[in-house]
Enzyme design. Structure first.
Site, PDB file in Angstrom:
ATOM      1  N   LYS A 116     -10.439 -15.301 -61.511  1.00 55.52           N
ATOM      2  CA  LYS A 116     -10.902 -15.932 -60.272  1.00 55.52           C
ATOM      3  C   LYS A 116      -9.747 -15.866 -59.281  1.00 55.52           C
ATOM      4  CE  LYS A 116     -13.092 -18.270 -63.868  1.00 55.52           C
ATOM      5  NZ  LYS A 116     -14.243 -17.443 -64.058  1.00 55.52           N
ATOM      6  N   HIS A 127     -12.898 -11.887 -66.068  1.00 51.79           N
ATOM      7  CA  HIS A 127     -13.083 -13.332 -65.973  1.00 51.79           C
ATOM      8  C   HIS A 127     -12.141 -13.964 -64.956  1.00 51.79           C
ATOM      9  CE1 HIS A 127     -12.980 -17.524 -67.840  1.00 51.79           C
ATOM     10  NE2 HIS A 127     -14.267 -17.321 -67.616  1.00 51.79           N
ATOM     11  N   HIS A 156     -14.483 -27.697 -66.384  1.00 49.92           N
ATOM     12  CA  HIS A 156     -14.314 -26.246 -66.411  1.00 49.92           C
ATOM     13  C   HIS A 156     -12.881 -25.841 -66.086  1.00 49.92           C
ATOM     14  CE1 HIS A 156     -15.253 -22.004 -64.971  1.00 49.92           C
ATOM     15  NE2 HIS A 156     -15.826 -22.045 -66.158  1.00 49.92           N
ATOM     16  N   ASP A 216      -5.842 -12.395 -45.909  1.00 45.56           N
ATOM     17  CA  ASP A 216      -4.889 -11.839 -44.940  1.00 45.56           C
ATOM     18  C   ASP A 216      -3.495 -11.654 -45.534  1.00 45.56           C
ATOM     19  OD1 ASP A 216      -6.871 -11.765 -43.034  1.00 45.56           O
ATOM     20  OD2 ASP A 216      -6.344 -13.711 -42.175  1.00 45.56           O
ATOM     21  N   LYS A 225      -8.884 -25.090 -66.398  1.00 43.09           N
ATOM     22  CA  LYS A 225      -8.117 -24.440 -67.468  1.00 43.09           C
ATOM     23  C   LYS A 225      -6.643 -24.512 -67.077  1.00 43.09           C
ATOM     24  CE  LYS A 225     -11.974 -21.455 -66.723  1.00 43.09           C
ATOM     25  NZ  LYS A 225     -12.851 -21.629 -67.823  1.00 43.09           N
TER      26      LYS A 225
END
Length: 331
Positions: free
Chosen positions: A8, A6, A177, A13, A179
């Site tokens: 993200k 889950h 959404h 670079d 968190k």
């Protein structure tokens, strides 16, 4: 079969990293639920740490080992951070333990923002303890939700938290959404971690703990905007009391039911739970003669006294011991 990554994370670079709540999807990928997100852009040593987490995920999925570059130099902003990876492969529930530690650490104010709120007992207890200790505990949730069952589940926690002084707000304009949480004026946690059992125990998650008053102030401004466009959940007076009892004390039911009938207390026995639960709903009837004259055991008296005078109190009967053992009644 029920585990998933889950996290993200984006690393560019080995110089810039992104970590937060945003998926690689359009904000409106769920019809009717446009998302509002919060993502941190980072530089410095933490970028190499993010790259290390990404490399471990890549290896698990492909078997290919990626090169991870050495730590970068500290940036002029010099914000102290800690990367918080968590998931079922770790020996402990890192995300849950960190969230709970931060809640317990709060002395003045803690604000928690999450789209899904289905806490475990430890997190629920941490929130209760903080609020009852005088900490300003603010929970920010989304008024809309793309998971109907989860929305129903989280609503079941509202009454208990509100009774302890936790404030709950439902953000209206978008599906919130994001968190993150902020503690007092100096600590913030941003990442992919929802305040639910799945994020704590089943998902591979990532969080960034930041120790910086300036950053906390910026997030607090975002939280203030949430609250300016949110509905406040109001506490409702509960219409029933719950009392748990084991097989050892079930015989006490024979003493409670006749007395409850005399006092005008409607009683419902629910056998759906393994331990059995006794529910009582107080009716609008005048107080009868003193309960001390009924001759029932002390814990039954305590239960019915509270049923008549304090509808928000849950009385817990000891599972073992003598029938006349004193009962602890917790509000």
């Amino acid at each position: 079969m029920d585990l998933r990554n889950h996290r993200k994370v984006a690393v560019i670079d080995n110089r810039i990293g992104y970590v937060g709540s945003q998926n690689l999807a359009e904000a409106t990928f769920v019809a009717g639920h446009p998302n509002r997100e919060l993502v941190a852009r980072v530089q410095g040593p933490v970028v190499s740490h993010l790259e290390g987490v990404f490399a471990s995920d890549w290896y698990i999925e492909t078997g290919e080992r990626l090169d991870v570059r050495p730590d970068l130099s500290v940036q002029p902003q010099d914000v102290a951070t800690q990367l918080l990876p968590s998931g079922p492969a770790y020996p402990f529930e890192n995300a849950r333990d960190t969230v709970n530690a931060l809640i317990h650490l709060a002395r003045h104010k803690v604000v928690l923002t999450t789209p899904y709120f289905v806490p475990d007992d430890a997190t629920l207890s941490a929130l209760r303890i903080a609020a009852l200790s005088g900490v300003d505990v603010q929970l920010v949730l989304s008024a809309t939700n793309n998971q109907t069952l989860t929305a129903w589940a989280q609503q079941s926690y509202y009454a208990e938290l509100l009774a302890c002084g936790v404030k709950i707000a439902l953000y209206r304009p978008h599906f919130l959404h994001a968190k993150h949480l902020t503690v007092d004026d100096g600590i913030a946690l941003v990442g992919s971690i929802n305040l639910d059992i799945r994020s704590f125990a089943l998902n591979a998650e990532i969080g960034l703990v930041c120790y910086d008053a300036g950053l906390v102030a910026r997030i607090r401004a975002i939280e203030a905007d949430y609250l300016a466009h949110a509905d406040v959940v109001q506490a409702e007076k509960p219409d029933f009391l719950q009392i748990n009892y084991s097989a050892v004390s079930r015989s006490a039911e024979k003493r409670v039911l006749p007395l409850a009938q005399d006092l005008g207390v409607a009683v419902l026995i629910n056998r759906a739970f393994e331990d059995g639960r006794l529910f009582a709903q107080v009716k609008d009837k005048p107080l009868p003669p003193a309960l001390t004259e009924t001759g029932v055991t002390s814990w039954a008296q305590a239960f019915l006294k509270f049923a008549l005078s304090h509808p928000a109190v849950t009385a817990v009967i000891p599972a073992t011991g003598k029938p006349d053992r004193q009962t602890d009644n917790l509000k």
